[in-house]
Design an enzyme around this catalytic site. Structure first.
Site, PDB file in Angstrom:
ATOM      1  N   GLU A 125      57.356  87.893  61.297  1.00  0.00           N
ATOM      2  CA  GLU A 125      56.989  89.041  61.833  1.00  0.00           C
ATOM      3  C   GLU A 125      55.729  89.637  60.821  1.00  0.00           C
ATOM      4  O   GLU A 125      54.889  90.029  61.451  1.00  0.00           O
ATOM      5  CB  GLU A 125      58.042  90.158  61.593  1.00  0.00           C
ATOM      6  CG  GLU A 125      59.283  90.059  62.606  1.00  0.00           C
ATOM      7  CD  GLU A 125      60.052  91.212  62.810  1.00  0.00           C
ATOM      8  OE1 GLU A 125      60.501  91.501  63.936  1.00  0.00           O
ATOM      9  OE2 GLU A 125      60.643  91.839  61.688  1.00  0.00           O
ATOM     10  N   LEU A 126      56.029  89.505  59.741  1.00  0.00           N
ATOM     11  CA  LEU A 126      54.588  89.969  58.660  1.00  0.00           C
ATOM     12  C   LEU A 126      53.700  88.997  59.096  1.00  0.00           C
ATOM     13  O   LEU A 126      52.432  89.880  59.115  1.00  0.00           O
ATOM     14  CB  LEU A 126      55.286  89.923  57.357  1.00  0.00           C
ATOM     15  CG  LEU A 126      55.822  91.186  56.903  1.00  0.00           C
ATOM     16  CD1 LEU A 126      57.219  91.066  57.120  1.00  0.00           C
ATOM     17  CD2 LEU A 126      55.629  91.413  55.288  1.00  0.00           C
ATOM     18  N   VAL A 172      63.702  85.534  59.636  1.00  0.00           N
ATOM     19  CA  VAL A 172      63.072  85.933  60.651  1.00  0.00           C
ATOM     20  C   VAL A 172      61.804  86.954  60.236  1.00  0.00           C
ATOM     21  O   VAL A 172      60.669  87.077  60.679  1.00  0.00           O
ATOM     22  CB  VAL A 172      63.684  87.080  61.749  1.00  0.00           C
ATOM     23  CG1 VAL A 172      63.087  87.767  62.874  1.00  0.00           C
ATOM     24  CG2 VAL A 172      64.957  86.321  62.487  1.00  0.00           C
ATOM     25  N   CYS A 173      62.181  87.748  59.103  1.00  0.00           N
ATOM     26  CA  CYS A 173      61.106  88.620  58.466  1.00  0.00           C
ATOM     27  C   CYS A 173      59.639  88.263  58.046  1.00  0.00           C
ATOM     28  O   CYS A 173      58.673  88.677  58.592  1.00  0.00           O
ATOM     29  CB  CYS A 173      61.524  89.170  57.189  1.00  0.00           C
ATOM     30  SG  CYS A 173      63.078  90.291  57.470  1.00  0.00           S
ATOM     31  N   PRO A 174      59.748  86.794  57.599  1.00  0.00           N
ATOM     32  CA  PRO A 174      58.194  86.564  57.273  1.00  0.00           C
ATOM     33  C   PRO A 174      57.200  86.216  58.678  1.00  0.00           C
ATOM     34  O   PRO A 174      56.216  86.384  58.672  1.00  0.00           O
ATOM     35  CB  PRO A 174      58.374  85.168  56.512  1.00  0.00           C
ATOM     36  CG  PRO A 174      59.875  84.542  56.853  1.00  0.00           C
ATOM     37  CD  PRO A 174      60.439  86.124  56.923  1.00  0.00           C
TER      38      PRO A 174
END
Length: 211
Positions: free
Chosen positions: A54-55, A50-52
């Site tokens: 969001e970035l 999920v993190c990439p």
């Protein structure tokens, strides 16, 4: 412990730029010294799922934040070296190549611990006769909006699987800026260009009557 209405912690943290430079950032100083609002968002780990998304979503909205005099800063407990490796990994391979805002590397977890956003807790282990950490000791998806005086005017924390809605932070910045400039308050679902109201009974009655 909530930081809303309070000054953001006055602490320096290592950070990594997209050019591979390691430097120190004091989020409070970034706001106060530069007379900017700051959006600081925490994510659990580099090289995850999920993190990439969001970035990249914050990067895509970066011009909109800058137009509103907002500095965007990402943060996790990974090291600067891991951040740099992720910044040099292509989007097709789950990387964040193309992200240009700074990313905090709070690998000693000093700031994350002060904010209380770590997924960890101490438990006593009788066998080891010691207190051990339970959990991954990484941060939840915490987000802070800080005004030009260093005061936190919004904070939110998502569990690990739940990605953020970047547009909501733009709306919150617009609403807070409207309050600062006009002294009015912003009702439910307010967006830029919509009617706000005065913070008194007459103002509320007038607003409700017209909606």
């Amino acid at each position: 412990m909530s930081f809303v209405g309070k000054q953001f912690p006055n602490i320096e943290v290592n950070a990594m730029s997209d050019l591979g430079d390691t430097f120190k950032i004091n989020v409070l100083s970034e706001a106060v010294n530069n007379k900017k609002k700051v959006l600081l968002f925490w994510y659990p780990k580099d090289f995850t799922f999920v993190c990439p998304t969001e970035l990249h979503a914050f990067q895509e909205a970066l011009a909109e934040f800058e137009k509103r005099n907002v500095k965007v800063i990402g943060a996790s407990c990974d090291t600067p070296e891991v951040h740099f490796a992720w910044l040099n990994t292509s989007k097709n391979d789950g990387g964040i190549e193309g992200v240009t805002y700074p990313i905090l590397a709070d690998c000693n977890r000093n700031l994350a611990r002060i904010l209380g956003i770590l997924d960890s807790r101490e438990i006593y282990d009788e066998t080891a006769d010691a207190y051990l950490l339970e959990g991954d000791d990484v941060t939840f998806r915490a987000t802070y909006l800080i005004d030009e005086t260093g005061k936190v005017f919004h904070e939110s924390i998502n569990d690990m699987p739940l990605g953020r809605n970047v547009k909501e932070y733009l709306r919150l910045v617009d609403a807070y800026t409207h309050v600062q400039q006009h002294g009015e308050v912003c009702p439910a679902n307010w967006e830029e260009g919509k009617e706000a109201m005065h913070a008194d009974r007459k103002g509320v009655a007038s607003y409700l009557a017209s909606h």
